[in-house]
Design a protein around this motif. Structure first.
Motif, PDB file in Angstrom:
ATOM      1  N   UNK A  77      83.843 -96.266  -6.868  1.00 56.38           N
ATOM      2  CA  UNK A  77      82.850 -97.393  -6.263  1.00 56.38           C
ATOM      3  C   UNK A  77      81.373 -97.429  -6.553  1.00 56.38           C
ATOM      4  N   UNK A  78      81.006 -96.436  -7.366  1.00 57.37           N
ATOM      5  CA  UNK A  78      79.476 -96.264  -7.841  1.00 57.37           C
ATOM      6  C   UNK A  78      78.612 -95.682  -6.896  1.00 57.37           C
ATOM      7  N   UNK A  79      79.315 -94.686  -6.168  1.00 52.62           N
ATOM      8  CA  UNK A  79      78.530 -93.445  -4.999  1.00 52.62           C
ATOM      9  C   UNK A  79      78.025 -92.568  -6.032  1.00 52.62           C
ATOM     10  N   UNK A  80      76.654 -91.954  -5.643  1.00 48.07           N
ATOM     11  CA  UNK A  80      76.089 -90.866  -6.124  1.00 48.07           C
ATOM     12  C   UNK A  80      75.880 -90.731  -7.676  1.00 48.07           C
ATOM     13  N   UNK A  81      75.383 -89.730  -8.104  1.00 47.08           N
ATOM     14  CA  UNK A  81      75.295 -89.626  -9.469  1.00 47.08           C
ATOM     15  C   UNK A  81      76.371 -88.972 -10.276  1.00 47.08           C
ATOM     16  N   UNK A  82      76.577 -89.166 -11.734  1.00 49.42           N
ATOM     17  CA  UNK A  82      77.515 -88.925 -12.427  1.00 49.42           C
ATOM     18  C   UNK A  82      77.546 -87.242 -12.498  1.00 49.42           C
ATOM     19  N   UNK A  83      78.788 -86.706 -12.314  1.00 51.25           N
ATOM     20  CA  UNK A  83      78.964 -85.245 -12.272  1.00 51.25           C
ATOM     21  C   UNK A  83      79.191 -84.816 -13.695  1.00 51.25           C
ATOM     22  N   UNK A  84      78.180 -83.721 -14.030  1.00 52.17           N
ATOM     23  CA  UNK A  84      78.339 -83.322 -15.529  1.00 52.17           C
ATOM     24  C   UNK A  84      78.524 -81.793 -15.257  1.00 52.17           C
ATOM     25  N   UNK A  85      79.711 -81.125 -15.730  1.00 47.68           N
ATOM     26  CA  UNK A  85      79.798 -79.768 -15.618  1.00 47.68           C
ATOM     27  C   UNK A  85      78.961 -79.100 -16.625  1.00 47.68           C
ATOM     28  N   UNK A  86      78.968 -79.275 -17.740  1.00 47.27           N
ATOM     29  CA  UNK A  86      78.240 -78.492 -18.756  1.00 47.27           C
ATOM     30  C   UNK A  86      77.306 -79.499 -19.474  1.00 47.27           C
ATOM     31  N   UNK A  87      76.205 -79.231 -19.142  1.00 45.78           N
ATOM     32  CA  UNK A  87      74.809 -80.149 -19.613  1.00 45.78           C
ATOM     33  C   UNK A  87      74.491 -79.529 -21.145  1.00 45.78           C
ATOM     34  N   UNK A  88      74.388 -80.407 -22.115  1.00 42.51           N
ATOM     35  CA  UNK A  88      73.893 -79.912 -23.527  1.00 42.51           C
ATOM     36  C   UNK A  88      72.292 -79.219 -23.335  1.00 42.51           C
ATOM     37  N   UNK A  89      72.059 -78.263 -24.047  1.00 42.83           N
ATOM     38  CA  UNK A  89      70.787 -77.754 -24.097  1.00 42.83           C
ATOM     39  C   UNK A  89      69.822 -78.991 -24.713  1.00 42.83           C
ATOM     40  N   UNK A  90      68.490 -78.866 -23.989  1.00 46.55           N
ATOM     41  CA  UNK A  90      67.751 -80.140 -24.221  1.00 46.55           C
ATOM     42  C   UNK A  90      66.658 -79.324 -25.267  1.00 46.55           C
ATOM     43  N   UNK A  91      66.373 -79.998 -26.439  1.00 53.31           N
ATOM     44  CA  UNK A  91      65.303 -79.403 -27.302  1.00 53.31           C
ATOM     45  C   UNK A  91      64.186 -80.450 -26.941  1.00 53.31           C
ATOM     46  N   UNK A  92      64.501 -81.744 -26.773  1.00 50.42           N
ATOM     47  CA  UNK A  92      63.451 -82.670 -26.581  1.00 50.42           C
ATOM     48  C   UNK A  92      63.801 -83.806 -25.826  1.00 50.42           C
ATOM     49  N   UNK A  93      62.938 -84.107 -24.739  1.00 54.10           N
ATOM     50  CA  UNK A  93      63.252 -85.157 -23.941  1.00 54.10           C
ATOM     51  C   UNK A  93      62.801 -86.246 -24.314  1.00 54.10           C
ATOM     52  N   UNK A  94      63.912 -87.031 -24.885  1.00 50.53           N
ATOM     53  CA  UNK A  94      63.920 -88.319 -25.318  1.00 50.53           C
ATOM     54  C   UNK A  94      63.428 -89.527 -24.485  1.00 50.53           C
ATOM     55  N   UNK A  95      62.298 -90.023 -24.764  1.00 55.54           N
ATOM     56  CA  UNK A  95      61.753 -91.301 -23.745  1.00 55.54           C
ATOM     57  C   UNK A  95      62.680 -92.264 -23.363  1.00 55.54           C
ATOM     58  N   UNK A  96      62.924 -92.644 -22.097  1.00 50.46           N
ATOM     59  CA  UNK A  96      63.463 -93.776 -21.654  1.00 50.46           C
ATOM     60  C   UNK A  96      65.040 -93.641 -22.164  1.00 50.46           C
ATOM     61  N   UNK A  97      65.545 -92.359 -22.313  1.00 45.90           N
ATOM     62  CA  UNK A  97      66.990 -91.873 -22.743  1.00 45.90           C
ATOM     63  C   UNK A  97      67.869 -92.049 -21.432  1.00 45.90           C
ATOM     64  N   UNK A  98      69.018 -92.291 -21.321  1.00 45.08           N
ATOM     65  CA  UNK A  98      70.074 -92.095 -20.296  1.00 45.08           C
ATOM     66  C   UNK A  98      70.628 -90.907 -20.199  1.00 45.08           C
ATOM     67  N   UNK A  99      71.129 -90.530 -19.135  1.00 45.39           N
ATOM     68  CA  UNK A  99      71.688 -88.917 -18.923  1.00 45.39           C
ATOM     69  C   UNK A  99      73.259 -89.111 -19.783  1.00 45.39           C
ATOM     70  N   UNK A 100      73.996 -89.951 -19.725  1.00 44.83           N
ATOM     71  CA  UNK A 100      75.299 -89.361 -20.296  1.00 44.83           C
ATOM     72  C   UNK A 100      75.447 -90.703 -21.343  1.00 44.83           C
ATOM     73  N   UNK A 101      74.464 -91.229 -21.837  1.00 46.08           N
ATOM     74  CA  UNK A 101      74.626 -92.470 -22.991  1.00 46.08           C
ATOM     75  C   UNK A 101      74.028 -91.949 -24.048  1.00 46.08           C
TER      76      UNK A 101
END
Length: 253
Positions: A77-101
């Protein structure tokens, strides 16, 4: 008479089995099933822990399933934030990027880091870079005001009646044949969609979007930054690398 009675008693006493503390099933075969039944009854009546543990496990499983179902319905129903068990390692924070897209690979993050250092955010520079890519400037085909009651570069706040204006397909193809890639000599095209400027006509564009009608937006800084990045030297070659893409080839259309 007395002697006979004594003899009978002697025989009875001598034939009796010896007393023993251990129970022998051979000597009392009829009593064994009764004792087994009594033992089973005693176990059922006085040892109910096994059944209680099984019931408790079933209740816990049902409770977990119920909670999972409620959580799944809440997420759908759209509640809460997306659940991600294994997050990829971040080498660079891409500006204006979305978490799972989008691409989250190490290769893309490092490539974006390199290109963003060369092209930091600058709306004016990106918009000018897009204008420099224009090779032709087209104008709408002149149409009588009675047929086209609006100017595509200055559309009204609300979509006009029968918007957008359309032409017969054969008229469009005759004006610019699909087998000829060269633009028309007079640089005119069949343009019936409103053209909005991102800064000046943003509210108009939102109104047309709400009405679910097509239109064109120009001057969006975010789109201009992407266009500038994609047209940077070797960027697309390094981005695609070994990825193969299909294309069609024909001598005519």
């Amino acid at each position: 008479y007395v002697s006979t009675t004594m003899t009978i008693q002697h025989r009875r006493t001598t034939n009796l089995p010896a007393k023993s503390d251990e129970y022998s099933s051979d000597r009392h075969p009829r009593t064994r099933p009764q004792r087994v039944i009594k033992k089973q009854i005693r176990k059922v009546v006085y040892e109910p822990e096994a059944d209680f543990e099984e019931d408790l496990q079933i209740c816990l499983c049902l409770t977990l399933l119920l909670l999972f179902g409620i959580y799944a319905a809440w997420k759908l129903s759209g509640g809460g934030t997306a659940l991600q068990l294994f997050k990829p390692k971040v080498y660079y924070e891409i500006p204006h990027s979305m978490d799972m897209i989008g691409d989250k690979s190490k290769k893309y993050q490092l490539l974006r880091k390199e290109i963003d250092e060369l092209l930091p955010e600058n709306a004016e520079r990106s918009l000018q870079a897009v204008k420099n890519l224009y090779k032709h400037t087209y104008h709408p085909i002149p149409i009588a005001e009675s047929e086209l009651p609006y100017d595509v570069h200055n559309c009204p706040d609300e979509p006009p009646l029968n918007y957008p204006y359309a032409w017969p397909i054969m008229e469009v193809l005759e004006h610019w044949p699909p087998d000829d890639p060269s633009p028309p000599v007079d640089k005119t095209i069949h343009q019936g969609l409103c053209i909005f400027d991102f800064k000046k006509d943003f509210d108009k564009a939102m109104t047309y979007r709400t009405q679910e009608v097509p239109f064109i937006v120009r001057g969006d800084p975010a789109v201009a930054a992407t266009v500038e990045r994609w047209n940077s030297e070797d960027y697309m070659e390094r981005l695609m690398d070994e990825v193969k893409h299909r294309t069609e080839y024909s001598l005519n259309n």
